[in-house]
Scaffold this active site. Structure first.
Site, PDB file in Angstrom:
ATOM      1  N   SER A   1      16.701 -10.361   8.965  1.00 53.18           N
ATOM      2  CA  SER A   1      17.521 -11.466   9.273  1.00 53.18           C
ATOM      3  C   SER A   1      18.399 -11.666   8.435  1.00 53.18           C
ATOM      4  CB  SER A   1      16.820 -12.895   9.739  1.00 53.18           C
ATOM      5  OG  SER A   1      17.639 -13.716  10.286  1.00 53.18           O
TER       6      SER A   1
ATOM      7  N   GLU B   1      18.054 -11.483  21.746  1.00 56.76           N
ATOM      8  CA  GLU B   1      18.295 -12.379  20.266  1.00 56.76           C
ATOM      9  C   GLU B   1      19.785 -12.401  20.305  1.00 56.76           C
ATOM     10  OE1 GLU B   1      17.194 -11.480  16.502  1.00 56.76           O
ATOM     11  OE2 GLU B   1      17.349  -8.993  16.919  1.00 56.76           O
TER      12      GLU B   1
ATOM     13  N   HIS C   1      13.198 -12.927  17.865  1.00 57.28           N
ATOM     14  CA  HIS C   1      13.845 -12.796  16.559  1.00 57.28           C
ATOM     15  C   HIS C   1      12.769 -12.351  15.363  1.00 57.28           C
ATOM     16  CE1 HIS C   1      16.922 -12.958  13.521  1.00 57.28           C
ATOM     17  NE2 HIS C   1      16.198 -13.881  12.651  1.00 57.28           N
TER      18      HIS C   1
END
Length: 320
Positions: free
Chosen positions: A150, A244, A274
């Site tokens: 991320s 996502e 995610h």
């Protein structure tokens, strides 16, 4: 969903109806961080053979995380996610240990500074300091792997851009999970997967990014690596999921690396949330994809050549 494990089905339900609504609430960051760590304590599985050792690398605090008896053929510098405002040793140590063990590397989880207390460039400065600290400690660049998820995946890629721009030694390989690469939020999947994403509320991610940017230009490749120079980047694996909101951040990053003539493997997985890797030890899909990423890192640390392009796994739909 007959080919999805029952554990993954439960994980998707937990993400959509438990974690996503909590993330959407505008908690003050100290409260949000406490809840994030509580979620880690309740939901994530800590392996019994986990090994931890606190350290400072290049002045950056963190922990060496791994599994007892694993191979250590090099080092893994891991930068965690959390929209630049969340994430900690407590919430990521199990994932780093699992990936390090699969790659046969000693994993260092950097506890970099978080926004809003420490906006850009604090996180990137810490990432660079930790990497240079590994070099100063005698670790050869061809025995160093970078990984992150991320926001941390974005930091890994921004770090590669900075290393190339400054003419500094490149690591052997990098792997990123569901990375954010474009802080202008121009990817088509931001809107297309707004409701489909089982975990990430876009407004939550946007708040975190804005606190990190603190008015800085989102087009700067030091925050949005999608606009960076990767002409000297090492091999990179990108893993993301079909539904996502950040899917196209990964897809477009892979395209940029290919245009730069670099080796890249893009894996887009269906029916996972995610950074599904955080369910390591509980969900077979998480363990499978950590093993795949770890194998990629290991092959390149060992000096072997990998494959390039989009991997065509079973029932893995291509991005729209």
């Amino acid at each position: 969903m007959s080919d999805v494990s029952w554990q993954q089905r439960v994980s998707l339900i937990l993400a959509r109806y438990g974690q996503k609504p909590v993330l959407a609430l505008p908690f003050p960051q100290p409260v949000a961080r406490a809840l994030f760590n509580l979620n880690a304590r309740i939901v994530y599985r800590t392996p019994r053979d986990l090994t931890l050792r606190a350290d400072r690398i290049g002045g950056v605090p963190g922990v060496w995380a791994g599994r007892r008896g694993q191979a250590k053929n090099g080092v893994l510098l891991f930068l965690h996610g959390g929209a630049f405002v969340l994430g900690s040793v407590r919430s990521y140590r199990h994932l780093v240990a699992a990936l390090a063990a699969e790659a046969g590397l000693e994993g260092f989880l950097a506890d970099y500074r978080l926004a809003p207390e420490h906006p850009f460039p604090a996180a990137l400065d810490d990432a660079l300091a930790a990497y240079q600290g590994l070099l100063a400690a005698g670790h050869a660049p061809d025995r160093i792997a970078l990984a992150g998820d991320s926001a941390g995946g974005g930091l890994v890629l921004s770090l590669l851009h900075v290393l190339g721009r400054e003419g500094l030694p490149m690591p052997a390989v990098a792997g990123v999970m569901s990375p954010i690469t474009d802080m202008t939020f121009s990817g088509a999947s931001i809107a297309a997967n707004l409701k489909r994403d089982p975990l990430i509320p876009v407004k939550w991610g946007y708040r975190g990014v804005m606190e990190y940017l603190n008015g800085h230009d989102p087009h700067d490749p030091r925050v949005s690596p999608l606009f960076g120079d990767f002409s000297s980047a090492p091999p990179v694996m990108i893993q993301a999921c079909e539904t996502e909101v950040l899917r196209d951040d990964g897809v477009r990053m892979a395209d940029l690396l290919r245009r730069a003539g670099r080796e890249v493997v893009l894996d887009i997985w269906p029916r996972v949330p995610h950074v599904w890797h955080l369910m390591a030890g509980r969900v077979p899909e998480a363990d499978r994809d950590i093993a795949e990423l770890g194998g990629f890192l290991s092959r390149h640390i060992a000096g072997e050549t990998g494959d390039s392009g989009q991997r065509e796994g079973p029932e893995k739909p291509q991005p729209a």
